[in-house]
Design a protein around this motif. Structure first.
Motif, PDB file in Angstrom:
ATOM      1  N   ALA A 105       4.410 -19.070  19.273  1.00  0.00           N
ATOM      2  CA  ALA A 105       5.832 -19.163  18.904  1.00  0.00           C
ATOM      3  C   ALA A 105       6.199 -20.626  18.678  1.00  0.00           C
ATOM      4  N   GLU A 106       5.742 -21.486  19.572  1.00  0.00           N
ATOM      5  CA  GLU A 106       6.013 -22.917  19.425  1.00  0.00           C
ATOM      6  C   GLU A 106       5.289 -23.490  18.200  1.00  0.00           C
ATOM      7  N   GLU A 107       4.033 -23.113  18.037  1.00  0.00           N
ATOM      8  CA  GLU A 107       3.234 -23.598  16.916  1.00  0.00           C
ATOM      9  C   GLU A 107       3.859 -23.228  15.568  1.00  0.00           C
ATOM     10  N   TYR A 108       4.372 -21.989  15.465  1.00  0.00           N
ATOM     11  CA  TYR A 108       4.932 -21.515  14.203  1.00  0.00           C
ATOM     12  C   TYR A 108       6.432 -21.771  14.085  1.00  0.00           C
ATOM     13  N   GLY A 109       7.036 -22.314  15.137  1.00  0.00           N
ATOM     14  CA  GLY A 109       8.445 -22.690  15.085  1.00  0.00           C
ATOM     15  C   GLY A 109       9.414 -21.514  15.054  1.00  0.00           C
ATOM     16  N   HIS A 110       9.078 -20.444  15.773  1.00  0.00           N
ATOM     17  CA  HIS A 110      10.028 -19.343  15.868  1.00  0.00           C
ATOM     18  C   HIS A 110      10.147 -18.882  17.317  1.00  0.00           C
ATOM     19  N   SER A 111      10.989 -17.902  17.558  1.00  0.00           N
ATOM     20  CA  SER A 111      11.288 -17.474  18.923  1.00  0.00           C
ATOM     21  C   SER A 111      10.122 -16.721  19.570  1.00  0.00           C
ATOM     22  N   TYR A 112      10.174 -16.677  20.881  1.00  0.00           N
ATOM     23  CA  TYR A 112       9.202 -15.917  21.661  1.00  0.00           C
ATOM     24  C   TYR A 112       9.256 -14.452  21.249  1.00  0.00           C
ATOM     25  N   GLU A 113      10.477 -13.940  21.055  1.00  0.00           N
ATOM     26  CA  GLU A 113      10.655 -12.540  20.676  1.00  0.00           C
ATOM     27  C   GLU A 113      10.049 -12.249  19.313  1.00  0.00           C
ATOM     28  N   LEU A 116       6.305 -12.128  19.823  1.00  0.00           N
ATOM     29  CA  LEU A 116       5.996 -10.900  20.551  1.00  0.00           C
ATOM     30  C   LEU A 116       6.012  -9.702  19.596  1.00  0.00           C
ATOM     31  N   ALA A 117       7.042  -9.603  18.776  1.00  0.00           N
ATOM     32  CA  ALA A 117       7.157  -8.512  17.808  1.00  0.00           C
ATOM     33  C   ALA A 117       6.073  -8.626  16.735  1.00  0.00           C
ATOM     34  N   PHE A 118       5.798  -9.847  16.285  1.00  0.00           N
ATOM     35  CA  PHE A 118       4.765 -10.079  15.266  1.00  0.00           C
ATOM     36  C   PHE A 118       3.409  -9.561  15.747  1.00  0.00           C
ATOM     37  N   ARG A 156      11.204 -13.979   9.238  1.00  0.00           N
ATOM     38  CA  ARG A 156      11.074 -15.450   9.329  1.00  0.00           C
ATOM     39  C   ARG A 156      12.387 -16.103   9.007  1.00  0.00           C
ATOM     40  N   SER A 157      12.712 -17.114   9.793  1.00  0.00           N
ATOM     41  CA  SER A 157      13.959 -17.848   9.510  1.00  0.00           C
ATOM     42  C   SER A 157      13.732 -18.785   8.338  1.00  0.00           C
ATOM     43  N   LYS A 158      14.787 -19.029   7.605  1.00  0.00           N
ATOM     44  CA  LYS A 158      14.688 -19.852   6.395  1.00  0.00           C
ATOM     45  C   LYS A 158      14.941 -21.335   6.681  1.00  0.00           C
ATOM     46  N   SER A 159      15.042 -21.695   7.959  1.00  0.00           N
ATOM     47  CA  SER A 159      15.366 -23.096   8.284  1.00  0.00           C
ATOM     48  C   SER A 159      14.207 -24.031   8.124  1.00  0.00           C
TER      49      SER A 159
END
Length: 159
Positions: A105-113, A116-118, A156-159
């Protein structure tokens, strides 16, 4: 409906996270039109346990993030069941490394959730016969994966 059994062998996931796993799998099953009365199990383990499973079952002596063990492997000898007799469709088992969820999650820059879902959806698609052994199959599987997560609300977030 999909019957999901979740086991957290690490005792570190929160109830909301375990509920997310069930919900995203039920959503994915509806998206993929999985037959009613299907069953799946998801186990959350530490890195050592998934490393050992990877070594024993795949001959790969290293850890990984997710393993899938399909009970209805495509290409294997087909066994015919009369589903009308109440026999559930046993899809298989998904094993997820809890430490890898946070790291990735940290490596890909998105949430833990999201991670987890991925990993949950990734393992689920493997149980249905999707794979990513070549570039063409990878595009198909990862596109399907992202469509499921996006429609669930964890794209994926667009940020």
């Amino acid at each position: 409906m999909l019957d999901v059994e979740v086991l957290d062998e690490t005792n570190t996931l929160e109830e909301a996270q375990l509920a997310l796993v069930q919900e995203v799998l039920i959503h994915a099953a509806k998206t993929e039109v999985v037959q009613n009365e299907s069953e799946i199990s998801v186990s959350f383990v530490d890195d050592e346990a998934i490393h050992q499973l990877n070594k024993e079952h795949r001959g790969i002596d290293r850890g990984t993030d997710v393993l899938s063990f399909a009970l209805n492997e495509a290409g294997e000898e087909e066994v015919s069941f009369d589903w009308s007799e109440g026999m559930p469709n046993l899809l298989g088992d998904i094993i997820i490394s809890v430490p890898r969820i946070a790291l990735q999650a940290e490596e890909y820059g998105h949430s833990y959730e999201r991670e987890l879902a991925f990993l949950t959806v990734h393992g689920f698609l493997h149980l249905l016969g999707y794979d990513h052994r070549n570039a063409e199959d990878e595009v198909i599987m990862f596109t399907k994966q992202e469509e499921i997560l996006q429609s669930y609300g964890l794209g994926r977030s667009k940020s």
